[in-house]
Scaffold this motif. Structure first.
Motif, PDB file in Angstrom:
ATOM      1  N   GLN A  89       0.797  -1.214   0.000  1.00  0.00           N
ATOM      2  CA  GLN A  89       0.000   0.000   0.000  1.00  0.00           C
ATOM      3  C   GLN A  89       0.838   1.277   0.000  1.00  0.00           C
ATOM      4  N   TYR A  90       1.995   1.247   0.679  1.00  0.00           N
ATOM      5  CA  TYR A  90       2.697   2.498   0.993  1.00  0.00           C
ATOM      6  C   TYR A  90       4.091   2.123   1.460  1.00  0.00           C
ATOM      7  N   LEU A  91       5.096   2.922   1.068  1.00  0.00           N
ATOM      8  CA  LEU A  91       6.464   2.672   1.514  1.00  0.00           C
ATOM      9  C   LEU A  91       7.039   3.949   2.110  1.00  0.00           C
ATOM     10  N   ALA A  92       7.485   3.865   3.358  1.00  0.00           N
ATOM     11  CA  ALA A  92       8.072   5.005   4.048  1.00  0.00           C
ATOM     12  C   ALA A  92       9.416   5.368   3.435  1.00  0.00           C
ATOM     13  N   SER A  93       9.730   6.654   3.427  1.00  0.00           N
ATOM     14  CA  SER A  93      10.957   7.133   2.796  1.00  0.00           C
ATOM     15  C   SER A  93      12.206   6.734   3.568  1.00  0.00           C
ATOM     16  N   GLU A  94      12.073   6.360   4.826  1.00  0.00           N
ATOM     17  CA  GLU A  94      13.258   6.007   5.616  1.00  0.00           C
ATOM     18  C   GLU A  94      13.939   4.732   5.125  1.00  0.00           C
ATOM     19  N   PHE A  95      13.271   3.969   4.266  1.00  0.00           N
ATOM     20  CA  PHE A  95      13.890   2.790   3.677  1.00  0.00           C
ATOM     21  C   PHE A  95      14.819   3.138   2.504  1.00  0.00           C
ATOM     22  N   ILE A  96      14.756   4.362   2.004  1.00  0.00           N
ATOM     23  CA  ILE A  96      15.187   4.651   0.635  1.00  0.00           C
ATOM     24  C   ILE A  96      16.503   5.417   0.566  1.00  0.00           C
ATOM     25  N   GLN A  97      17.439   4.906  -0.235  1.00  0.00           N
ATOM     26  CA  GLN A  97      18.636   5.645  -0.631  1.00  0.00           C
ATOM     27  C   GLN A  97      18.379   6.411  -1.934  1.00  0.00           C
ATOM     28  N   ARG A  98      17.749   5.755  -2.882  1.00  0.00           N
ATOM     29  CA  ARG A  98      17.418   6.361  -4.166  1.00  0.00           C
ATOM     30  C   ARG A  98      16.025   5.880  -4.608  1.00  0.00           C
ATOM     31  N   VAL A  99      15.319   6.753  -5.334  1.00  0.00           N
ATOM     32  CA  VAL A  99      14.106   6.368  -6.061  1.00  0.00           C
ATOM     33  C   VAL A  99      14.407   6.545  -7.538  1.00  0.00           C
TER      34      VAL A  99
END
Length: 722
Positions: free
Chosen positions: A147-157
């Motif tokens: 449903q949704y992914l928090a930005s704290e998981f992310i190095q790059r999009v």
């Protein structure tokens, strides 16, 4: 099943950090040698365990010089005949982006919509949907929360524009024909990292996060742990949200062997959120309601809880041959109660169906590849062979009542939750309803000629799809589909100079779809039937430019996509081809020493059987400006302007949704605190004018439901970097 509970992830992460051995505490990046002039992270290790590592950030730090292009691996933007952009962690932090959707608001070819009948984020790329569960995680499908992914998981999009089945394989959720989104997880940077962030936003939503990373003394071993908690009311009166997440990223960088691993957990709860709103056929689109007041009934909610992980390794057999192996798992649980309005008249009166559902997903996926470099005469070759497999099982149950709730979108009232009068399966014990198996093998050859000024990409993927559906109540098999097909690609890039490249490509996409139970309010005669996969064909021409400080892209494309709908016998089947023709212009980098820009414009003609396709604005434009104030070198100001032209909410083009423009502004201020500590204060106001608008139409093929744009929202955060 009850997932409406979750542990304190911050406390769990602190406990995990206390177990990190002293051997991984880096000595080579002493804090006294660090600069506080810009809060950027230079990451040594790549998330996909590749030898070249993560592509460096371009001038200004908001986008990267390259990124993952499916099976071709990491590619420089100027050396690949495809169109993609890679948004960095610095951009995410400075904009206080909370999710993937917040990041993608920066892309002129992308708009964020909703799933059909739920709160799932959907990303419309070139007018066609990418469901959030069809994002890839380090190149693997189906591993991220649905449903949704928090930005704290992310190095790059990473945003890829265009059809992409050859590069990535068929998306198991049946979307991704107009583009793709890949998420790169965080890795330990070269220097020790210890950050704590707290924040608050309109309505009282509070936020706390920790980000801690270390590398071993020799730099070979790395660990990075992130944890975050969001809780409280939002800028929408009556709405509240909770989110808990934690992520551990590990990597090893040997001489010939590289390994990486990720383990993530997320629990996301939304209470009384703004619902999707459908306008009765033939009724003109009414004004958007007050965005600061929720129309959602107080008993509506959606919660999803996911645990996911990956392991990836790459080995160099010699200087010319390397291979890799990746594997991932996800276990997800959801439960929700929805009441999405169907507006009956210009006054805003509506009726809504109660729809409760539970869902349990299990995903297993993997990839194996081999890459070699050699020459035949003066022609260089980089040959890649990849095999992938994806297994998906979903258990579902539902219950509800038709037109069980009545109210008004302009004067919402709280209504009691009605009793069920229909159901499918047991909400407390959902049964297997969907099973998919996808497997493919792909071969690519990237040829370099004329002293590497001419680059040609040739390849094809053999894709097999098995798709089964089962009765909600009896578990009996309803439909079965098992077939295979080949999707080719041809890409050509020519370097006119060190700063200008021209390119052209042909590529295909493949979609799988099951017939829904209803289209609007009309029952479907073949619900659940697995339609035969169909192919989208796309051709594109473009010019890329990159100097030391500025970059940009101009491209034109055309794609043809089969579109399904109801025929005169209420059979859901492919009816016609939708043709999308577009022109895109983008720019990024530093216009001056103090001014950074990011933005562009996208023009789209989406022809669906002679009419404009639902939810396809003909013009989208973005402009981000960041200004480093010369007189105050620790202060940076930024603004973002988003424009979306009018679009239609129905296939007959009788319901026109007005255009909208939104202005966001922000500031970042760096405060040295002594003892090698840095305080970064960020403030932001989104939708400065507090404009009420319809943010999107549709998001699921054939559906024209509307979503309300977010109201004016104030955000303030402070990060301490130890």
């Amino acid at each position: 099943m009850n997932v409406r509970q979750g542990p304190s992830l911050l406390s769990i992460s602190i406990a995990l950090l206390s177990t990190v051995p002293g051997a991984v505490i880096a000595q080579e990046g002493a804090a006294s040698q660090r600069t506080f002039s810009a809060p950027t992270l230079e990451v040594q290790a790549s998330a996909d365990a590749s030898e070249e590592g993560l592509s460096p950030a371009f001038a200004g730090g908001q986008v990267a010089e390259g990124g993952r292009v499916g099976l071709l691996g990491n590619q420089d933007v100027m050396e690949t005949p495809y169109n993609f952009t890679n948004y960095t962690e610095l951009l995410i932090e400075d904009q206080q982006a909370a999710s993937v959707g917040d990041v993608l608001l920066n892309d002129p070819a992308v708009r964020v919509a909703r799933g059909f009948g739920n709160f799932q984020q959907v990303y419309l790329v070139r007018g066609l949907p990418v469901f959030s569960d069809d994002m890839t995680y380090n190149g693997l499908y189906g591993l991220l929360p649905r449903q949704y992914l928090a930005s704290e998981f992310i190095q790059r999009v990473q945003v890829f524009r265009g059809a992409n089945t050859f590069l990535k394989g068929a998306a198991p959720g049946g979307s991704g024909l107009g583009g793709a989104v890949n998420v790169v997880p965080k890795r330990a940077p070269n220097h020790p990292l210890t950050q704590v962030t707290t924040g608050v936003q309109s309505g009282g939503q509070a936020y706390a996060a920790a980000d801690v990373a270390r590398r071993s003394e020799d730099g070979r071993y790395g660990v990075r742990v992130n944890a975050a908690r969001r809780d409280g009311d939002t800028a929408v009166d009556g709405e509240s949200r909770e989110l808990s997440m934690t992520h551990i990223g590990l990597d090893y960088q040997g001489e010939d062997l590289r390994l990486s691993a990720d383990l993530g957990y997320q629990d996301h709860l939304m209470d009384a959120s703004q619902p999707n709103i459908t306008i009765k056929s033939g009724l003109a689109i009414p004004d958007a309601p007050d965005a600061s007041e929720s129309i959602g009934q107080p008993w509506t909610y959606s919660e999803s809880e996911d645990v996911f992980g990956t392991v990836r390794g790459e080995y160099d057999f010699n200087e010319a041959i390397n291979g890799w192996l990746a594997f991932g798992l996800r276990q997800g649980e959801e439960e929700a109660s929805f009441a999405n309005p169907k507006v009956d008249n210009p006054n805003g009166d509506y009726k809504a169906n109660l729809f409760d559902n539970t869902r349990e997903d299990t995903v297993k996926t993997g990839e194996m590849g081999l890459r070699t470099n050699f020459k035949t005469g003066s022609i260089g070759h980089e040959v890649t062979l990849v095999g992938s497999v994806h297994d998906f099982e979903s258990k579902n149950a539902y219950a509800g009542v038709q037109d069980g709730v009545s109210s008004n979108i302009y004067a919402p009232t709280s209504e009691p939750k009605p009793a069920y009068n229909y159901s499918g399966g047991e909400l407390g014990n959902p049964g297997l309803t969907i099973k998919k198996h996808l497997e493919s093998i792909a071969l690519a050859d990237q040829l370099s000629l004329m002293d590497e000024r001419l680059l040609i990409t040739l390849g094809a993927r053999h894709q097999r799809i098995e798709n089964y559906s089962y009765d909600y109540n009896t578990g009996a098999e309803n439909t079965e589909y098992d077939d295979s097909f080949i999707t080719p690609t041809l890409g050509v890039l020519y370097k006119l100079s060190q700063t200008i490249s021209t390119y052209a490509n042909y590529i295909e996409g493949v979609d799988t779809e099951n017939a829904p139970s209803f289209v609007g309010n009309q029952a479907v005669a073949n619900p659940g039937e697995a339609l035969e996969p169909y192919t989208t064909n796309q051709s594109e021409l473009g010019i890329k430019y990159e100097s030391n400080s500025l970059g940009g892209n101009v491209s034109i494309y055309r794609s043809e996509k089969p579109t399904a709908g109801l025929d005169n016998n209420s059979i859901y089947r492919v009816l016609y081809d939708q043709s999308n023709t577009g022109l895109e212009l983008s720019g990024y980098g530093k216009a001056t020493q103090n001014l950074t820009l990011l933005g562009g414009v996208s023009f789209l003609d989406a022809d669906a059987d002679g009419n404009e396709a639902i939810g396809s604005p003909d013009t989208q434009a973005n402009l981000n400006l960041k200004y480093d104030v010369p007189a105050l070198p620790d202060l940076a100001l930024d603004s973002r302007l988003i424009y979306t032209s009018s679009q239609y909410a129905d296939s007959n083009n009788q319901q026109k949704v007005p255009s909208w423009t939104r202005l966001d502004i922000g500031a970042r201020y760096l405060v040295p605190m002594g003892d090698d500590r840095l305080l970064t204060v960020r403030a932001r106001v989104e939708n400065v004018a507090d404009h009420d608008y319809w943010a999107s139409a549709g998001g699921y093929p054939g559906q024209g439901y509307l979503t309300v744009g977010a109201p004016r929202t104030f955000m303030l955060s402070a990060t301490v970097d130890f």
